[in-house]
Design a protein around this motif. Structure first.
Motif, PDB file in Angstrom:
ATOM      1  N   PRO A 181     -53.943  15.427 -15.131  1.00  0.00           N
ATOM      2  CA  PRO A 181     -54.410  15.720 -13.766  1.00  0.00           C
ATOM      3  C   PRO A 181     -54.973  17.134 -13.651  1.00  0.00           C
ATOM      4  O   PRO A 181     -54.483  18.067 -14.301  1.00  0.00           O
ATOM      5  N   LYS A 182     -55.962  17.279 -12.794  1.00  0.00           N
ATOM      6  CA  LYS A 182     -56.687  18.538 -12.670  1.00  0.00           C
ATOM      7  C   LYS A 182     -55.788  19.665 -12.153  1.00  0.00           C
ATOM      8  O   LYS A 182     -55.930  20.814 -12.564  1.00  0.00           O
ATOM      9  N   PHE A 183     -54.843  19.340 -11.239  1.00  0.00           N
ATOM     10  CA  PHE A 183     -54.008  20.398 -10.667  1.00  0.00           C
ATOM     11  C   PHE A 183     -53.103  21.056 -11.724  1.00  0.00           C
ATOM     12  O   PHE A 183     -52.648  22.176 -11.537  1.00  0.00           O
ATOM     13  N   ILE A 184     -52.888  20.363 -12.843  1.00  0.00           N
ATOM     14  CA  ILE A 184     -52.129  20.953 -13.950  1.00  0.00           C
ATOM     15  C   ILE A 184     -53.058  21.628 -14.950  1.00  0.00           C
ATOM     16  O   ILE A 184     -52.841  22.776 -15.339  1.00  0.00           O
ATOM     17  N   SER A 185     -54.110  20.930 -15.366  1.00  0.00           N
ATOM     18  CA  SER A 185     -55.005  21.472 -16.394  1.00  0.00           C
ATOM     19  C   SER A 185     -55.736  22.725 -15.934  1.00  0.00           C
ATOM     20  O   SER A 185     -56.090  23.575 -16.747  1.00  0.00           O
ATOM     21  N   ASP A 186     -55.942  22.870 -14.614  1.00  0.00           N
ATOM     22  CA  ASP A 186     -56.632  24.053 -14.092  1.00  0.00           C
ATOM     23  C   ASP A 186     -55.693  25.188 -13.723  1.00  0.00           C
ATOM     24  O   ASP A 186     -56.139  26.242 -13.266  1.00  0.00           O
ATOM     25  N   HIS A 187     -54.403  24.966 -13.903  1.00  0.00           N
ATOM     26  CA  HIS A 187     -53.404  25.978 -13.532  1.00  0.00           C
ATOM     27  C   HIS A 187     -52.610  26.335 -14.780  1.00  0.00           C
ATOM     28  O   HIS A 187     -51.763  25.574 -15.227  1.00  0.00           O
ATOM     29  N   GLU A 188     -52.887  27.504 -15.369  1.00  0.00           N
ATOM     30  CA  GLU A 188     -52.351  27.851 -16.682  1.00  0.00           C
ATOM     31  C   GLU A 188     -50.819  27.812 -16.746  1.00  0.00           C
ATOM     32  O   GLU A 188     -50.255  27.252 -17.702  1.00  0.00           O
TER      33      GLU A 188
END
Length: 462
Positions: A90-97
């Motif tokens: 999911p984007k909310f994880i992959s975009d948040h280091e």
């Protein structure tokens, strides 16, 4: 940053009075919470220990133990979100280091999260083989994990008062000439030692690993401090003394532990594997520490200078960020590991003879020093690597008081309990593995046995 540049920067930049006051006030609160002994029942503890006990009691009602529910929640979130991240990304994880690091674990930690998830539900609902959920195995580990919930809940946002407002820089400069030659570590590690001996070993281990990850200890120093200074607290020592029936001799019991602990730290820090860990700083944080005093500057002035500049770098937002980092990494990583591997090891202890077999050499070794019942108590010399509670429980009913006294003291000096200190160190960025920790555990045990026996023969009458 080079040491010379650090000197020049601090000498050329005066410390604002408000930052000195920030250092004094924040550090005074931190020292009070973590380092000032206060009476409680028949022994002493520290204020943060009282807070932890209060929170533990508050979370445990007659109807439900909310700390156990928290263990289930954290273990579930840890495993389920990791699986979702691995499959769907999911984007909310992959975009948040930070979230990406949390939910993209190495294979061992992924397996630990899955096993921990299964075990925690089996234990809570008491389903499946009894060997998994019994009070001696999974039931014990869920209690340890629940205790960690209270400990982490209380120290996550308060520990920066000791680490980030200058007290460690201040003390480090003042005591460096004593601590460095004795234990080969920076003077600031005296704070770790006091936090552990007066508070809790896992609190000291968290403090130490955070100091490495922020550039204030080298890899060797962090490993040395974790493996030698994360001593169990005074209250826990009393609990163990009472459990093994030597509480009437507690003063001399603790004195022997104190003396032997100092000797062990001096010796073990100078031999492999600890001596061979590189003196390199964390690659992310870089070297931040500097306890050397510039020429022409008084020790007190330099200590205040460093402390003031450190306090200037810290504010409430920083404390919250540090606390959230501790919360996330401890709750979502450490608790599943405790439930998974702690339970597996306790099953081996309780339902197999593996520890009886591998402890045979310790039976011969104990015999050399005239310890009565050497072969019967030999397993207690090895099982402590898994959890600190197991050796005292095994010793509690042994008929020879002197043997209980000696082996009880040895178990407290071993320090490297995987469910308390070991897992915190292994899951940090400190470059030390389980095998190295086991070697340190064995070294401490081998050295502690003759030391404790000698002092017991000299100082204690049975």
């Amino acid at each position: 940053m080079e040491e010379k540049n650090l000197h020049n920067e601090f000498e050329m930049t005066p410390v604002a009075p408000k930052n000195i006051w920030k250092f004094v006030i924040a550090s005074a609160v931190g020292v009070f919470l973590f380092l000032i002994p206060v009476p409680k029942d028949n022994t002493f503890t520290i204020p943060i220990g009282i807070v932890i006990d209060y929170v533990t009691g508050w979370l445990k009602t007659d109807a439900i133990d909310w700390s156990v529910i928290a263990v289930m929640i954290f273990t579930t979130v840890s495993a389920v979100v990791t699986i979702i991240n691995m499959i769907f990304k999911p984007k909310f994880i992959s975009d948040h280091e930070p979230l990406k690091r949390l939910f993209t674990p190495k294979p061992l930690y992924f397996v630990s999260r899955i096993i921990g998830l299964v075990v925690v539900y089996m234990v809570y609902f008491k389903v499946g083989p009894e060997m998994i959920y019994s009070e001696a195995t999974g039931g014990s580990m869920i209690g340890v994990a629940a205790t960690l919930v209270s400990v982490i809940l209380c120290i996550a946002f308060t520990m920066p008062l000791l680490t980030d407002f200058g007290i460690m820089e201040f003390v480090g400069v003042l005591v460096r000439k004593v601590v460095k030659p004795l234990f080969t570590v920076p003077g600031r590690s005296a704070i770790d030692l006091m936090t552990s001996w007066l508070g809790t070993s896992n609190a000291a281990a968290i403090l130490t690993t955070r100091q490495f990850e922020t550039g204030y200890y080298s890899a060797r120093e962090a490993a040395t401090i974790s493996c030698n200074f994360s001593f169990v607290s005074i209250p826990f020592c009393f609990v163990i003394a009472k459990l093994i029936g030597v509480d009437e001799k507690f003063s001399i019991f603790y004195l022997i532990n104190l003396l032997c602990g100092i000797v062990l730290a001096m010796v073990v820090s100078r031999i492999p594997p600890l001596s061979r860990i590189p003196d390199e700083y964390d690659k992310i944080a870089g070297k931040q520490i500097n306890e050397e005093i510039p020429q022409g500057v008084s020790k007190m002035k330099w200590a205040l200078n460093l402390a003031g500049h450190r306090a200037a770098e810290t504010n409430g937002k920083h404390m919250i960020q540090q606390g959230l980092h501790v919360y996330s990494s401890m709750f979502l990583d450490l608790i599943p590991i405790v439930m998974a591997w702690g339970t597996i090891v306790l099953i081996l202890v309780e339902y197999t003879s593996i520890f009886d077999i591998i402890s045979v050499p310790f039976g011969w070794y104990l015999n050399l020093f005239g310890i009565e019942g050497a072969h019967e108590v030999a397993p207690t010399a090895i099982v402590g690597f898994t959890d600190m509670y197991i050796p005292p429980l095994m010793l509690a009913d042994f008929p020879v008081e002197k043997t209980r006294f000696i082996m009880g003291a040895v178990s407290l000096l071993q320090i490297i309990y995987m469910t308390e200190v070991g897992l915190i160190v292994v899951k940090s960025r400190v470059p030390i593995n389980v095998w190295q920790l086991f070697l340190v555990f064995i070294e401490r045990t081998i050295i502690a046995i003759p030391l404790v026996t000698l002092l017991t023969n000299l100082l204690v009458t049975f």
